[in-house]
Design an enzyme around this catalytic site. Structure first.
Site, PDB file in Angstrom:
ATOM      1  N   TRP A 363       0.812  -1.216   0.000  1.00  0.00           N
ATOM      2  CA  TRP A 363       0.000   0.000   0.000  1.00  0.00           C
ATOM      3  C   TRP A 363       0.850   1.272   0.000  1.00  0.00           C
ATOM      4  CZ3 TRP A 363      -1.604  -4.308   2.738  1.00  0.00           C
ATOM      5  CH2 TRP A 363      -2.763  -4.908   2.246  1.00  0.00           C
ATOM      6  N   GLU A 478       2.117 -16.387  14.979  1.00  0.00           N
ATOM      7  CA  GLU A 478       1.792 -17.424  14.007  1.00  0.00           C
ATOM      8  C   GLU A 478       2.104 -16.913  12.595  1.00  0.00           C
ATOM      9  OE1 GLU A 478      -1.469 -15.953  12.477  1.00  0.00           O
ATOM     10  OE2 GLU A 478      -0.406 -14.553  13.761  1.00  0.00           O
ATOM     11  N   GLU A 481       1.634 -13.416  11.493  1.00  0.00           N
ATOM     12  CA  GLU A 481       2.508 -12.433  12.152  1.00  0.00           C
ATOM     13  C   GLU A 481       1.748 -11.462  13.050  1.00  0.00           C
ATOM     14  OE1 GLU A 481       6.256 -11.891   9.568  1.00  0.00           O
ATOM     15  OE2 GLU A 481       4.618 -11.250   8.287  1.00  0.00           O
TER      16      GLU A 481
END
Length: 806
Positions: A363, A478, A481
């Site tokens: 982005w 996990e 993140e």
């Protein structure tokens, strides 16, 4: 005018008053002759012209410094790249990206350092003072010109119908430069063409210095310099300024021409603009170097060599590589080739084996682009590199796969055996967290690449496996993140990693460690459902896998706070398809009743049917993605967003369906008539082939998610409605079933496509470690380990750990 030597050796005093014309001339001749630079320039015809032009311009005009430093905040363009490119060889260390009708980030001298925000053209009608830019005022088209090369063409047609610009890109395989073949077709002869170049040297938009010398413009920050060269018969004038305060584009919008031209802009967010004299067809070269002389030499040499010769060499390099790739079904071959080329392109050319996740900053960025704040996705993740390694193995490129594992073991692995969340090329920690799947994946890679030697085992495999036993199974983060806890996908990697490590330990006669790794893996495998399966959930019959439990208590009614402003929910409300990793890595059968039951919940809660196929969210209520109204993720600087579909998850689902196909069992035909046997066989074959067709549809969906440049995105827009207020700087036009402003191309997505395509050819998942599958699915523990081991009794595991580490 600043001299060559002063610029290249960083002797700039930004507070010094501009010198007089007489002093300029004196300094130029003194510096050029005393440092033999003039001799250097005369070795190159193009640089001779530049040197003379430099002296002439110094005589003709006084030095002018641009006002308004440091300018407005810097930005990075949208991560939704339509194309990336670099030479297939190791000599040219330049990478380019294309998006929104313009050239965006250009990387040099490695895949982690971006140096360009934007290069585009501006069209001005001097009579009406109308100003149009390629990015904002044109309809954009991207073409992949060949199926066997990273050769791309941008065709930008003015929305007004007044002009068309066609640009084709290549890098010069012999040096650190790129070339753009530009064709300008105006309908009005009075239109004037300008080149707009916004450098962001050394991963930051601020601290750059820009200057004009002869027929070239330079930008510098630290020990990286860019030199942009247009032939002298094409270019007529340059200006250097600061974004939003003294940049040439703003002046064109005010006056329809460049009235105030500045030779230099020092220490800020600089912008450079050049007017083209002959507008029909020409070549722009952008060279890079450690100093101004090197950058100038590279850009000039590529100009003399020419676009035609450079692109011929460039395309031959990629064509030769594509010839080494395996064949897949014809309808997948073009996308397959592109995915393979992208993975090769994203491997660094100096630190071999280091493949970045993506040549993007998701982005784009606002004020955070002023400084280097973390590298976006152009860092190296162990998890993403595992995906790339399994793709390399599917391609048959074992050398590339081994280089990647060497990078992980020799550069990224820490002294305690762990691996960082991500890292730079020197192994220096990037974002700073710990994810245990990233510690486990190198163990799986080592087993699958048959790295059984003693040095690899003792120095790398054992250290990582010991760290997992000490630290797991609960992970600080996990695979998405975001959260700590018990994650099905992470624990699947941990179990598989330990079983693979045990086999390598056995081959090195370390029975104690092998025993410990297997008992630990068995213990965790036996507790998977206890830690991560609810029996009191709100979906279906209440019994299904969760995305994650923070304390391993899925029925405790605990709440979880989701990232990106997504809200607070019961853990039992949040599901994802991470449990499919238990199947892919050989820990659970694809026909396991709880797996099948949980898949129904996934299809009800996080599946979306798009015009290009079915897609899946990461998990319910995900917050990582664009807002419904088109605002980019993190639009408020507080990491606010709303998650969209992930292209790679369709590929993961396809691998599950392929596992079902491979494990399909035909009905027992004993005692049946011949006619009934034939009927049963045909019915079973139909059901089995239906599973394969499902997997093929996942591959079809991934092709559909790719853009016109064949780049597969990270995320896909999930709604039929297209928002009207999209900021095109960060977000492309959002279309149902097409990519967003997320990282595109994502190495993980491209690798997943390759893996599923090759697995479909083989009829099974080649990346499933056989030693894990045999232990837990085929032989139900034991079988292939040569140790008589069952699940440990209570307390045994703790005793083994204590004994091993005394």
């Amino acid at each position: 005018m600043l001299s060559v030597i002063e610029f290249s050796e960083r002797k700039i005093d930004f507070n010094v008053k501009p010198p007089s014309r007489k002093k300029i001339m004196k300094n130029i001749f003194k510096k050029f002759f005393s440092n033999n630079i003039f001799t250097f320039c005369f070795n190159f015809a193009f640089l001779r012209l530049c040197a003379f032009a430099l002296i002439f311009s110094a005589v003709c005009e006084a030095q002018t410094l641009a006002p308004g430093a440091p300018g407005k905040d810097a930005h990075w363009a949208s991560a939704g790249k339509q194309a990336i490119g670099t030479s297939a060889n190791l000599e040219s260390k330049v990478w380019f990206t294309l998006q929104g009708g313009a050239m965006t980030e250009v990387y040099y001298p490695d895949v982690t350092v971006a140096n360009v925000h934007l290069l585009q053209f501006v069209v001005v009608n001097p009579k009406t003072k109308k100003v149009e830019t390629e990015r904002d005022d044109a309809n954009h088209q991207i073409k992949a010109l060949r199926p066997d090369s990273l050769t791309f063409q941008q065709i930008n047609t003015a929305k007004s119908g007044e002009w068309k610009i066609t640009k084709t890109y290549t890098t010069d395989p012999e040096r650190n430069s790129l070339l753009i073949d530009v064709q300008f077709q105006p309908r009005n002869r009075n239109l004037v063409l300008y080149l707009y170049y916004d450098p962001s040297i050394s991963n930051s938009g601020m601290h750059d210095t820009a200057m004009s010398l002869g027929d070239a413009i330079f930008a510098k920050d630290g020990d990286i310099v860019s030199a942009l060269v247009v032939p002298s018969n094409i270019v007529s004038e340059y200006t250097n300024g600061f974004l939003g305060t003294s940049d040439g584009l703003e002046e064109l919008k005010r006056n329809g021409r460049l009235e105030n031209k500045f030779n230099e802009a020092r220490n800020g967010n600089v912008v450079q603009v050049a007017r083209m004299r002959n507008q029909n067809r020409f070549t722009v070269s952008l060279g890079f170097g450690r100093n101004i002389e090197e950058a100038w030499a590279n850009a000039g040499a590529s100009q003399r060599k020419g676009f035609v010769k450079s692109i011929a060499e460039y395309e031959k390099g990629w064509s030769d590589y594509v010839k080494t790739l395996p064949k897949v079904e014809p309808k997948y071959q073009a996308q397959f080739n592109m995915a393979a080329m992208v993975l090769k392109a994203q491997e660094d050319k100096t630190v071999r084996g280091a493949n970045v996740a993506s040549l993007t900053i998701p982005w784009g960025g606002g004020a955070n682009a002023n400084e280097d704040v973390g590298g976006g996705y152009h860092l190296v993740w162990s998890r993403d590199l595992y995906q790339v390694v399994t793709a390399y193995m599917a391609l048959g490129d074992m050398a590339a796969a081994n280089r990647a594992l060497d990078f992980l073991f020799n550069i990224q692995q820490k002294a305690d055996g762990s691996f960082p969340q991500n890292s730079w090329l020197d192994g220096k920690r990037g974002w700073g967290s710990l994810q245990l799947d990233e510690v486990a994946y190198p163990l799986i890679m080592a087993y699958q690449l048959k790295r059984f030697d003693k040095a690899t085992y003792e120095n790398h495999v054992k250290r990582a496996a010991d760290f997992l036993v000490k630290t797991g199974p609960k992970t600080p983060q996990e695979r998405w993140e975001e959260k700590s806890g018990y994650s099905p996908s992470t624990i699947a990697a941990e179990i598989a990693g330990l079983v693979c490590a045990a086999e390598i330990a056995r081959k090195n006669n370390d029975k104690a460690s092998a025993n410990l790794y297997l008992k630990t893996a068995d213990d965790w495998q036996a507790n998977v459902e206890k830690w991560m399966v609810t029996t009191k959930g709100k979906y279906g019959d209440g019994n299904y896998y969760l995305r994650l439990t923070e304390n391993g208590t899925p029925d405790a009614g605990e709440k979880t706070v989701l990232n990106n402003g997504a809200g607070t929910f019961l853990e039992s409300e949040i599901v994802d398809a991470g449990f499919l990793e238990l199947v892919r890595l050989g820990i659970k059968s694809p026909n396991d009743l709880l797996i099948v039951k949980s898949l129904k919940i996934i299809d009800e809660q996080i599946k979306v049917s798009t015009p290009n196929g079915e897609g899946f969210y990461r998990y319910t209520h995900d917050g990582y993605g664009e807002m419904d109204d088109g605002r980019r993720w993190n639009w408020d600087g507080k990491y606010t967003g709303k998650g969209r579909l992930w292209a790679l998850l369709s590929g993961e689902r396809g691998q599950y369906e392929l596992a079902q196909y491979d494990s399909f069992k035909f009905k027992d035909a004993k005692g049946l008539s011949v006619r009934q046997k034939n009927i049963n066989y045909k019915n079973d074959m139909f059901r089995r082939q239906a599973l394969r067709r499902k997997a093929e549809k996942r591959l079809d969906a991934m092709i559909g998610f790719a853009n016109d440049g064949l780049m597969i995105p990270e995320q896909v827009w999930d709604k039929a409605e297209t928002p009207n207020n999209i900021d095109e700087q960060y977000v492309p036009e959002l279309k149902f079933g097409e990519g967003t402003g997320s990282a595109t191309p994502l190495a993980w997505s491209m690798a997943q496509f390759i893996r599923l395509a090759v697995n479909l050819q083989a009829g099974r998942n080649l990346d499933t470690p056989d030693v894990v599958y045999n232990r837990y699915v085929k032989y139900k523990i034991g079988g292939q380990t040569r140790f008589d081991i069952s699940a440990p009794a209570p307390g045994d595991l703790a005793k083994m750990k204590t004994a091993l580490w005394k």
